[in-house]
Every structure is written in structure tokens, then in C-alpha cells.
Design a protein around this motif. Structure first.
Motif, PDB file in Angstrom:
ATOM      1  N   LEU A  64       0.831  -1.199   0.000  1.00 19.26           N
ATOM      2  CA  LEU A  64       0.000   0.000   0.000  1.00 19.26           C
ATOM      3  C   LEU A  64       0.867   1.251   0.000  1.00 19.26           C
ATOM      4  O   LEU A  64       0.579   2.225  -0.716  1.00 19.26           O
ATOM      5  CB  LEU A  64      -0.917  -0.019   1.232  1.00 19.26           C
ATOM      6  N   TYR A  65       1.942   1.224   0.775  1.00 23.42           N
ATOM      7  CA  TYR A  65       2.868   2.365   0.805  1.00 23.42           C
ATOM      8  C   TYR A  65       3.448   2.610  -0.591  1.00 23.42           C
ATOM      9  O   TYR A  65       3.515   3.759  -1.054  1.00 23.42           O
ATOM     10  CB  TYR A  65       3.993   2.104   1.811  1.00 23.42           C
ATOM     11  N   GLN A  66       3.859   1.537  -1.254  1.00 23.90           N
ATOM     12  CA  GLN A  66       4.430   1.693  -2.594  1.00 23.90           C
ATOM     13  C   GLN A  66       3.399   2.231  -3.583  1.00 23.90           C
ATOM     14  O   GLN A  66       3.718   3.060  -4.438  1.00 23.90           O
ATOM     15  CB  GLN A  66       4.982   0.349  -3.083  1.00 23.90           C
ATOM     16  N   LYS A  67       2.170   1.769  -3.458  1.00 24.90           N
ATOM     17  CA  LYS A  67       1.102   2.213  -4.362  1.00 24.90           C
ATOM     18  C   LYS A  67       0.843   3.708  -4.223  1.00 24.90           C
ATOM     19  O   LYS A  67       0.579   4.409  -5.207  1.00 24.90           O
ATOM     20  CB  LYS A  67      -0.180   1.428  -4.066  1.00 24.90           C
ATOM     21  N   LYS A  68       0.923   4.217  -2.988  1.00 21.64           N
ATOM     22  CA  LYS A  68       0.642   5.631  -2.715  1.00 21.64           C
ATOM     23  C   LYS A  68       1.917   6.396  -2.363  1.00 21.64           C
ATOM     24  O   LYS A  68       1.857   7.443  -1.711  1.00 21.64           O
ATOM     25  CB  LYS A  68      -0.357   5.744  -1.561  1.00 21.64           C
ATOM     26  N   LYS A  69       3.054   5.859  -2.809  1.00 22.44           N
ATOM     27  CA  LYS A  69       4.343   6.401  -2.379  1.00 22.44           C
ATOM     28  C   LYS A  69       4.507   7.885  -2.712  1.00 22.44           C
ATOM     29  O   LYS A  69       4.989   8.656  -1.877  1.00 22.44           O
ATOM     30  CB  LYS A  69       5.479   5.597  -3.021  1.00 22.44           C
ATOM     31  N   TYR A  70       4.097   8.296  -3.900  1.00 22.60           N
ATOM     32  CA  TYR A  70       4.296   9.696  -4.308  1.00 22.60           C
ATOM     33  C   TYR A  70       3.605  10.642  -3.324  1.00 22.60           C
ATOM     34  O   TYR A  70       4.218  11.599  -2.835  1.00 22.60           O
ATOM     35  CB  TYR A  70       3.765   9.923  -5.717  1.00 22.60           C
ATOM     36  N   VAL A  77      -4.553   7.109   1.681  1.00 18.25           N
ATOM     37  CA  VAL A  77      -4.774   5.742   1.174  1.00 18.25           C
ATOM     38  C   VAL A  77      -6.237   5.325   1.189  1.00 18.25           C
ATOM     39  O   VAL A  77      -6.641   4.450   0.409  1.00 18.25           O
ATOM     40  CB  VAL A  77      -3.924   4.709   1.947  1.00 18.25           C
ATOM     41  N   LEU A  78      -7.047   5.936   2.056  1.00 20.25           N
ATOM     42  CA  LEU A  78      -8.482   5.621   2.108  1.00 20.25           C
ATOM     43  C   LEU A  78      -9.223   6.761   1.424  1.00 20.25           C
ATOM     44  O   LEU A  78      -9.815   7.618   2.068  1.00 20.25           O
ATOM     45  CB  LEU A  78      -8.935   5.451   3.569  1.00 20.25           C
TER      46      LEU A  78
END
Length: 217
Positions: free
Chosen positions: A20-26, A93-94
Motif C-alpha cells: 500500500l505504501y508503494q502504491k501511494k508512495k508519491y 490511502v483511504l
């Protein structure tokens, strides 16, 4: 009053927090950059904290996102948000959730409000500078990251319409902080260190608190 307390390990693998962190890293790294910038002007977090440690704190905050009660919440209230943890990472993330970020320190919330605006979160994130006990919201999940003792926070909100209280705290602090709570609570303590053995999480837990059947609002 006897509380029902259970202990488990947090299931990091199934939670998928690193993914999840990688998906929303930017967006998450953008938040960290802005938090560090504002922290030079307003004391939001420790001035000596490193960027690497802040990344851990963001990941720590994201551990809440995998919890069923958080996933199902229509409104999340972050009490004692400080520099926006855990509320801002959760808002990132949510992306369908509404959040209230609450703290009594107005200058901290001034900075957090600007960060939320800069990250494009203003439509879903509301900032409220007053004691959490004065909030008059309904049907919300209350979260907090190392900001309160359990009994102190419970005393502030015991008459409010919250569904669940979910806290990031020290694993061994919880039972000692139940003194004075007359209502029987159901408490699930998820050890964040046990299944992962990452030194940052040693002693840390995610604590899910529910009212007993007779105390539900």
C-alpha cells in the motif's frame, strides 16, 4: 469492572501495508516532505527526527487502514493529531473516507490544514482545534497515535456516539491505563512486533476498543 482483553499478532503479510505504501508512495512522500518543511516553522514533531524514521511513522499509521472497523467507517476522527499522524496518511490511502483531524494546539492545526490543502485533501479532511470532548459527531471511529492514556481519552468521549476506538500505543501500557473506567470494554491488542521483528515496532501495538453490549450508544 472486568474487561475482556485478547492478545494477537498483527498480520502484516495479509495487511499488505508495504504494498500500500508503494502504491501511494508519491503522495505519502509528498506529505513527509511537507511535514518536514512545516516542522522547521512550527514544532509538529521532534526536530531531530530523521526522514527515514518519519517514513516508519507513516507506515505505522497505515497499519490502521487494514483494520475492518476502519475500512467500514463512514467518518474517522484522529484525536491529538499533532502533525497529522495517523490522519493524513489514512486520508491519502483511504480515498473515499471523511476525516476530522483534532488537536488543542491551534498553530499545529494551522500547519496541518495547509498540508491537507497542499495535498488536495481539503474536501474530505476537516481540521478542528478544540478538545476532543467537545466534538459532536455521530457514528464515527476514533483513532489516535500515542497521544492519550486509554482512561483519559475514554473519559473525554464516553458520552459520545463513537463506534470503535482504535489506538496506536505501547503494548504493555494498555492494561495499566484502564483504571477508573467503570464500563466493561472489549479490547483486542494486536502486537505489531511479534510477526515482523522490526526494531521500530518493538513494544508497539494496535489496540481496538469496543463498548460492552450494555454501553453501546
Amino acid at each position: 469492572m472486568k474487561h475482556q482483553i485478547t492478545y494477537q499478532d498483527y498480520e502484516w503479510e495479509s495487511a499488505g501495508i508495504k504494498e500500500l505504501y508503494q502504491k501511494k508512495k508519491y503522495a505519502l512522500e509528498d506529505y513527509i516532505d511537507r511535514l518536514l518543511w512545516w516542522n522547521r516553522k512550527v514544532n509538529l514533531i521532534s526536530r531531530s527526527v530523521s526522514r527515514e524514521t518519519l517514513q516508519k511513522h507513516v507506515e505505522h499509521s497505515l497499519s490502521l487502514s487494514a483494520i475492518k472497523e476502519v475500512k467500514e467507517a463512514s467518518l474517522i476522527v484522529d484525536a491529538g493529531t499533532g502533525g497529522g499522524l495517523p490522519g493524513i496518511p489514512l486520508a491519502i490511502v483511504l480515498d473515499s473516507k471523511k476525516l476530522i483531524l483534532n488537536d488543542v494546539v491551534e498553530k499545529k492545526l494551522m500547519a496541518v490544514k495547509q498540508i491537507a490543502m497542499q495535498l488536495g485533501l481539503s474536501e474530505r479532511v476537516k481540521v478542528v482545534a478544540e478538545s476532543v470532548e467537545r466534538l459532536r459527531e455521530s457514528d464515527f471511529v476514533l483513532v489516535s497515535k500515542h497521544a492519550f492514556k486509554v482512561n483519559e481519552l475514554y473519559a473525554m468521549v464516553k458520552d459520545q456516539d463513537w463506534k470503535d476506538m482504535i489506538l496506536l500505543k505501547g503494548r504493555d501500557e494498555v492494561e495499566g491505563e484502564l483504571k477508573g473506567i467503570k464500563e466493561a470494554l472489549k479490547i483486542r491488542i494486536l502486537d505489531l512486533y511479534g510477526a515482523r521483528k522490526d526494531g521500530f515496532y518493538e513494544g508497539k501495538a494496535l489496540v481496538i476498543i469496543k463498548r460492552g453490549e450494555n454501553e453501546k450508544r
